[in-house]
Scaffold this motif. Structure first.
Motif, short mmCIF file in Angstrom:
data_model
loop_
_atom_site.label_atom_id
_atom_site.label_comp_id
_atom_site.label_asym_id
_atom_site.label_seq_id
_atom_site.Cartn_x
_atom_site.Cartn_y
_atom_site.Cartn_z
N LEU A 184 0.84 -1.20 0.00
CA LEU A 184 0.00 0.00 0.00
C LEU A 184 0.87 1.25 0.00
CD1 LEU A 184 -2.74 1.40 0.17
CD2 LEU A 184 -2.70 1.04 2.65
N ILE A 187 1.93 1.77 -3.46
CA ILE A 187 0.84 2.30 -4.28
C ILE A 187 0.74 3.81 -4.07
CG2 ILE A 187 -1.66 2.30 -4.60
CD1 ILE A 187 -1.63 -0.68 -3.85
N MET A 188 0.92 4.24 -2.83
CA MET A 188 0.87 5.67 -2.52
C MET A 188 2.09 6.40 -3.05
SD MET A 188 -0.51 5.32 1.42
CE MET A 188 -0.35 7.07 1.76
N PRO A 190 4.95 5.31 -5.63
CA PRO A 190 5.54 4.31 -6.54
C PRO A 190 7.07 4.33 -6.56
CG PRO A 190 3.69 5.39 -7.59
CD PRO A 190 3.95 6.15 -6.33
N ALA A 203 1.37 -0.62 -10.14
CA ALA A 203 0.43 0.13 -10.98
C ALA A 203 -0.84 -0.67 -11.22
CB ALA A 203 1.10 0.50 -12.30
N SER A 205 -2.03 -2.95 -9.16
CA SER A 205 -2.75 -2.94 -7.89
C SER A 205 -3.52 -1.64 -7.71
CB SER A 205 -1.76 -3.13 -6.73
OG SER A 205 -1.08 -4.36 -6.82
N ARG A 206 -2.88 -0.55 -8.06
CA ARG A 206 -3.56 0.74 -7.93
C ARG A 206 -4.79 0.79 -8.84
NH1 ARG A 206 -1.32 6.62 -7.08
NH2 ARG A 206 -3.13 7.85 -7.75
N THR A 210 -8.61 1.25 -7.57
CA THR A 210 -9.43 2.35 -8.07
C THR A 210 -10.81 1.87 -8.48
OG1 THR A 210 -7.43 3.48 -8.87
CG2 THR A 210 -9.53 4.21 -9.78
N LEU A 303 -8.29 8.18 -4.09
CA LEU A 303 -8.16 7.11 -5.07
C LEU A 303 -9.52 6.55 -5.47
CD1 LEU A 303 -6.13 5.22 -6.59
CD2 LEU A 303 -6.31 3.68 -4.63
#
Length: 746
Positions: A184, A187-188, A190, A203, A205-206, A210, A303
């Motif tokens: 996580l 993700i916040m 990269p 990317a 996962s993000r 979303t 997000l």
């Protein structure tokens, strides 16, 4: 029946695995080139034999095995018990697993935990044993519909959870997809990812997050709350009730009532404090952890789409409590973190009683302020979080809807064994708060197994030593029969989803569908000047894969009679039974490794099994690698064709010598074999081209340079041995087209 403990000793049930096997022993860490992996599976063999039709039985494809997959998405703090929870449904060596099975009788379960670490990464793979630090993890548990319905009724849940399932459903698979705390953070931010492959996964996962509608967030109470009397943890429990002159733990006053029997709210009424009580002495909120929690929730709010729902589970919180004054202190910290000063003194209406809270907190994104807050001397960590989250949501005007009730996740008992009731309570809360993120079919599980099946060539060697370059349903069935561990769903279910999943892999550009004569369906246009022997207006000759004879079915499966012309729709042969579809993945090593890359890293298929796979803007590293592989394939195709033509020309001379000598030669067969192998390479290139130029804006055009007209004539001759000539007017009927430009170089 459940395994019970009597007089502090576990009563072992005959035939059940012996207790005392540690999780470290049951969860060995596998080191791969991509990082570290942990796996475990559980099969309830007796129940599987009773409930699931045998894979090799005559009814395996006749009796529908309708299966609904219900998915939850989990994320949260580091070491917050997410992996512990996912693993609990299959840890059959735990002393309390029989009780677990009595409450939730799973047929089978699987768990896989992945940490992405390159070989030169100095970070340890494991912070707290027995689980590696999770980047991505997945757990599945299979239930019969009857068992799921009984569990829903026992937990007093909405019966629509059962009645709304599709008609024909026989099994329910509950799936958990976990994004670890470190993942996580990546993700916040990269830039925290150490390599491009991991950045691509992050990317992905993000992108998945979303699109999520519901998320369950685990909070680690042990790190959120620090105990001012932490030294008490080192005390002997037998002497922990002595009065501490420094103001630490004291004997609880049974007359005080409630949890306020000690100055700091520690201890149980009229008894010796447990270890959990000792840990809860004089806790204070860690501003660093509070800041991190706020930062993550603020990020998720930006997000997710407005209205997305989040449920909070607090782990490691048993016995932890805070006073009203500490709640006020925490709200002040929250004001410092967010820049919004607290508006209400939570101690103003403290009643001093042991009853429940009278606070009116904002719910599900409600912006109402906290009103009329009355508190007993201590409140649980769940209540503390409810207050903090309500204040955060209201002051930050979140579009994110945070559930009113924070769930206490007591998933382990004081001895560190499974707490079956606590585990089931959390699962029930996920259903009761409507936190199902998605429902679907088991096809996402099948895709990974198809790739694994393709990697085992011996499965495609029949009794006559004939090798099939394609995977079909029979081969896939043999693969499933050979598997030892538990599957994500019953094997019969996976077999019944072979055909639709195979078609899906073709549609997204991962695989090729067999059309005829070991080839997929494509059009090869040879362009050259008329003087080079093209023999057609404009210097082009079109070659296509021969259509197979279709004599018994039409496009809807009905009888067509003999000698029927095949029906092609959208470049796909119609009229085949679903089970007849055969597919293959690339044989070119580098391209296959790219196609297999996410599966090899145990990335859940939900992150990549769609039309956006290897798409621009998401898979930057993957597309860069694809471009390199594509260029290498173009070079290989062009150079291999030149070698095939040269070899065929030499075999023409060899055949002439055999005719003069009155002997037989194998030149024709060798030519056919050589051109067929070249065409397989061309097919792999067409697959790479489709992935690289998904919208078809760039035509696939190759070049072959020859020094004499005879070589180009040889090209036409050898192509005619495998492909059939088709009129130029039929070009539009072939979605896959390859243009081969022949250049005559004197």
């Amino acid at each position: 029946g459940a395994q019970r403990k009597m007089a502090g000793e576990a009563v072992a049930w005959k035939g059940w695995p012996a207790s005392g096997v540690s999780k470290e022993e049951m969860l060995p860490v596998e080191v791969t080139e991509f990082g570290h992996v942990q796996r475990s599976t559980f099969r309830n063999v007796d129940r599987l034999d009773e409930e699931v039709i045998e894979l090799d039985g005559p009814h395996s494809m006749v009796v529908a095995a309708g299966t609904e997959v219900v998915s939850f998405v989990l994320l949260g703090d580091q070491n917050a018990g997410k992996s512990t929870y996912l693993h609990s449904f299959g840890y059959n060596h735990d002393d309390n697993f029989l009780e677990m099975m009595s409450l939730l009788p799973v047929l089978s379960s699987s768990f896989i935990n992945t940490r992405f670490l390159t070989k030169d990464d100095p970070r340890p793979a494991m912070d707290e044993p027995p689980f590696i630090d999770t980047d991505l993890a997945r757990s599945t548990l299979s239930l019969t519909l009857d068992d799921f319905a009984f569990w829903v009724a026992e937990r007093d849940l909405d019966l629509s959870l059962v009645t709304s399932l599709p008609a024909g459903t026989r099994f329910v698979v509950i799936q958990f997809i976990e994004f670890g705390g470190d993942h996580l953070d990546q993700i916040m931010s990269p830039e925290l990812s150490k390599d491009q492959t991991t950045r691509d996964i992050v990317a992905r996962s993000r992108a998945m997050l979303t699109a999520c509608r519901k998320v369950v967030y685990f909070v680690n109470a042990e790190t959120l709350l620090h105990s001012a009397g932490a030294a008490a943890m080192d005390m002997d429990i037998d002497t922990a009730t002595d009065t501490d002159a420094a103001g630490g733990v004291t004997e609880p006053d049974s007359s005080a009532g409630g949890l306020g029997g000690t100055p700091d709210g520690c201890g149980e009424i009229g008894g010796t404090p447990s270890l959990g009580d000792v840990r809860s002495c004089a806790p204070t909120v860690s501003i660093e952890c509070l800041r991190l929690l706020c930062t993550r929730l603020q990020f998720l709010d930006t997000l997710f789409a407005p209205g997305m729902e989040l449920m909070v589970v607090v782990s490691r919180g048993r016995g932890r409590s805070v006073t009203s004054a500490q709640v006020s202190e925490a709200l002040a910290m929250l004001g410092d973190v967010t820049g919004v000063a607290p508006e209400t003194d939570v101690t103003q209406n403290a009643s001093g009683s042991s009853g429940g809270t009278s606070a009116a907190v904002g719910t599900d994104g409600d912006t109402a302020h906290i009103q009329n807050i009355g508190r007993p001397p201590t409140v649980t960590v769940e209540t503390l979080l409810e207050i903090l989250l309500a204040r955060l949501a209201s002051t930050q005007a979140f579009g994110l809807r945070i559930g009113r009730r924070v769930v206490c996740g007591n998933h382990l008992d004081d001895a560190g064994d499974l707490n079956p009731e606590g585990i089931n309570q959390t699962l029930a809360a996920m259903f009761s708060q409507d936190m199902v993120n998605a429902t679907g079919s088991p096809g996402t599980f099948v895709a990974g197994h198809l790739l694994e099946c393709f990697k085992q060539p011996l499965l495609r060697l029949d009794a006559d030593d004939t090798f099939s370059i394609y995977v079909n349903r029979d081969i896939f069935q043999e693969y499933l029969e050979d598997l030892d561990g538990a599957l994500e769903a019953p094997d019969t279910v996976l077999l019944q989803h072979y055909a639709p999943t195979a078609r899906q892999t073709v549609e997204i550009g991962m695989a090729l569908q067999h059309h005829a004569d070991s080839l997929s369906r494509f059009l090869l246009v040879v362009e050259c000047s008329p003087r080079d022997g093209a023999g057609a207006a404009g210097g082009s000759v079109c070659y296509a894969t021969p259509d197979p004879p279709v004599a018994d079915v039409d496009a809807t499966g009905g009888n067509r009679g003999g000698g029927a012309i095949p029906i092609i729709v959208g470049g796909v042969l119609q009229g085949q039974e679903d089970g007849d579809i055969e597919i293959r993945f690339p044989y070119h090593t580098e391209l296959f490794n790219l196609v297999n890359s996410y599966f090899a890293r145990n990335v859940p298929p939900e992150l990549w099994l769609d039309q956006s796979w290897l798409a621009e803007g998401v898979d930057a590293g993957g597309r860069a690698e694809l471009g390199r592989v594509y260029s290498a394939l173009v070079t290989a195709v062009e150079s291999t064709l030149a070698a095939v033509i040269t070899g065929a020309s030499a075999r023409v001379d060899d055949a002439a010598g055999h005719r003069r000598a009155g002997t037989d030669g194998d030149g024709a067969a060798r030519n056919t074999d050589a051109v067929r192998r070249w065409l397989w390479l061309v097919e792999d290139l067409s697959l790479a081209h489709r992935l690289l130029y998904r919208h078809g804006a760039v035509p696939l055009k190759l070049n072959v340079r020859q020094h004499d007209e005879g070589s180009i004539a040889t090209l036409h001759r050898i192509l005619s041995t495998v492909l059939q000539k088709v009129p130029a007017t039929s070009i539009a009927a072939y979605p896959t087209q390859i243009v081969l430009g022949c250049t005559h170089t004197p």
